[in-house]
Design a protein around this motif. Structure first.
Motif, PDB file in Angstrom:
ATOM      1  N   SER A  48       7.873   4.151  -6.059  1.00 14.52           N
ATOM      2  CA  SER A  48       6.611   4.700  -5.569  1.00 14.52           C
ATOM      3  C   SER A  48       6.590   4.533  -4.071  1.00 14.52           C
ATOM      4  O   SER A  48       6.087   5.435  -3.333  1.00 14.52           O
ATOM      5  N   ASP A  49       7.095   3.475  -3.213  1.00 17.65           N
ATOM      6  CA  ASP A  49       7.273   3.559  -1.903  1.00 17.65           C
ATOM      7  C   ASP A  49       8.164   4.796  -1.211  1.00 17.65           C
ATOM      8  O   ASP A  49       8.022   4.993  -0.287  1.00 17.65           O
ATOM      9  N   ALA A  50       9.210   4.805  -2.167  1.00 20.89           N
ATOM     10  CA  ALA A  50      10.142   5.933  -1.726  1.00 20.89           C
ATOM     11  C   ALA A  50       9.613   7.372  -1.766  1.00 20.89           C
ATOM     12  O   ALA A  50       9.503   8.226  -0.619  1.00 20.89           O
ATOM     13  N   VAL A  51       8.806   7.681  -2.644  1.00 22.35           N
ATOM     14  CA  VAL A  51       7.959   8.816  -2.868  1.00 22.35           C
ATOM     15  C   VAL A  51       6.888   8.773  -1.472  1.00 22.35           C
ATOM     16  O   VAL A  51       6.912   9.860  -0.925  1.00 22.35           O
ATOM     17  N   CYS A  52       6.275   7.842  -1.241  1.00 24.50           N
ATOM     18  CA  CYS A  52       5.352   7.769  -0.099  1.00 24.50           C
ATOM     19  C   CYS A  52       6.053   8.134   0.996  1.00 24.50           C
ATOM     20  O   CYS A  52       5.797   8.867   1.980  1.00 24.50           O
ATOM     21  N   GLY A  53       7.170   7.417   1.048  1.00 25.07           N
ATOM     22  CA  GLY A  53       8.006   7.410   2.429  1.00 25.07           C
ATOM     23  C   GLY A  53       8.415   9.124   2.585  1.00 25.07           C
ATOM     24  O   GLY A  53       8.219   9.514   3.834  1.00 25.07           O
ATOM     25  N   ALA A  54       8.616   9.709   1.536  1.00 26.17           N
ATOM     26  CA  ALA A  54       9.376  11.084   1.629  1.00 26.17           C
ATOM     27  C   ALA A  54       8.205  11.880   1.978  1.00 26.17           C
ATOM     28  O   ALA A  54       8.418  13.033   2.542  1.00 26.17           O
ATOM     29  N   ALA A  55       6.918  11.806   1.228  1.00 26.23           N
ATOM     30  CA  ALA A  55       5.885  12.788   1.445  1.00 26.23           C
ATOM     31  C   ALA A  55       5.167  12.244   2.587  1.00 26.23           C
ATOM     32  O   ALA A  55       3.857  12.837   2.935  1.00 26.23           O
ATOM     33  N   GLY A  56       5.352  11.101   3.577  1.00 26.94           N
ATOM     34  CA  GLY A  56       4.469  10.806   4.610  1.00 26.94           C
ATOM     35  C   GLY A  56       3.283  10.084   4.465  1.00 26.94           C
ATOM     36  O   GLY A  56       2.265  10.416   5.105  1.00 26.94           O
ATOM     37  N   LEU A  57       3.145   9.463   3.168  1.00 26.58           N
ATOM     38  CA  LEU A  57       1.790   8.718   2.686  1.00 26.58           C
ATOM     39  C   LEU A  57       2.118   7.413   3.217  1.00 26.58           C
ATOM     40  O   LEU A  57       3.220   6.978   3.279  1.00 26.58           O
ATOM     41  N   GLU A  58       0.838   6.699   3.234  1.00 29.28           N
ATOM     42  CA  GLU A  58       0.905   5.446   3.495  1.00 29.28           C
ATOM     43  C   GLU A  58       1.637   4.552   2.298  1.00 29.28           C
ATOM     44  O   GLU A  58       1.915   5.076   1.181  1.00 29.28           O
ATOM     45  N   ASP A  59       2.029   3.188   2.790  1.00 28.79           N
ATOM     46  CA  ASP A  59       2.706   2.680   1.483  1.00 28.79           C
ATOM     47  C   ASP A  59       1.808   2.046   0.437  1.00 28.79           C
ATOM     48  O   ASP A  59       0.610   2.081   0.548  1.00 28.79           O
ATOM     49  N   ILE A  60       2.295   1.756  -0.852  1.00 26.53           N
ATOM     50  CA  ILE A  60       1.409   1.216  -1.961  1.00 26.53           C
ATOM     51  C   ILE A  60       0.651   0.177  -1.722  1.00 26.53           C
ATOM     52  O   ILE A  60      -0.555   0.322  -1.976  1.00 26.53           O
ATOM     53  N   GLY A  61       1.085  -0.704  -0.782  1.00 28.53           N
ATOM     54  CA  GLY A  61       0.171  -1.532  -0.609  1.00 28.53           C
ATOM     55  C   GLY A  61      -1.050  -1.456   0.075  1.00 28.53           C
ATOM     56  O   GLY A  61      -2.215  -2.102   0.082  1.00 28.53           O
TER      57      GLY A  61
END
Ligand code: CDP
Ligand code: ZN
Length: 161
Positions: A48-61
């Motif tokens: 989930s955090d890898a997808v966030c990182g790639a898409a420029g989203l905040e982290d899951i926390g």
């Protein structure tokens, strides 16, 4: 603009007695399970955090705070699906995932095909675009002593045309 972005993700959880061990949505038979506010699925959290990182989203926390009762005992697969929807909303398609679980025990190799299938379904990508591998910690440090497990993941996304 070059139409690709890569992201990395990392997570770790302690192992405790009296919890199920859930890894990439698969219940793996073991004498302990990972501790956490949610189902503590360390592989899905790193992915989930890898997808966030790639898409420029905040982290899951930050997207799903563990202080919010809505996410208590949450199925991490549901959270990952929501993150993928957010990534798509930002104009990104998921290309592939590569993930490593660091676990001194148990061996996960027999469960890996089911894990890959689960992740591929959650991300709506092909089975061959999801790789998951287990590594021991060679008995080094806390992970090597079996106090917990950690996971690393990488995700590539491509700009939707
Ligand atoms: O041989 P090497 O030091 O690279 O790896 P290892 O950590 O000793 O693990 C050997 C093999 O066991 C890995 O290549 C995985 O196929 C498998 N393994 C696993 O299935 N589940 C784990 N928790 C750790 C390792
Ligand atoms: Zn986690």
């Amino acid at each position: 603009m070059i139409p690709f972005r890569v992201g990395i993700g990392y997570d770790s959880h302690r192992l405790v007695e009296g919890r199920k061990l859930i890894l990439a949505g698969v219940e793996v038979p073991f004498e302990k399970g990972l501790d956490g506010h949610s189902d503590a699925d360390v592989l899905l959290h790193a992915i989930s955090d890898a997808v966030c990182g790639a898409a420029g989203l905040e982290d899951i926390g930050r997207l799903f705070p563990d202080t919010d009762p809505r996410w208590k005992g949450a199925d991490s697969g549901v959270l990952l699906s929501q993150i993928v929807a957010l990534a798509r909303g930002e104009g990104w398609d998921i290309v592939n995932i590569d993930a490593i679980l660091i676990a001194q025990r148990p061996k996960i190799a027999d469960f890996v095909p089911k894990m890959r299938e689960n992740v591929a379904k959650l991300l709506q990508i092909e089975y061959n675009c999801v790789n998951i591998r287990g590594k021991t910690a060679e008995q080094l440090g806390a992970l090597g002593a079996g106090l917990g497990m950690a996971a690393h993941a990488a995700c590539l996304v491509a700009r939707k045309d």
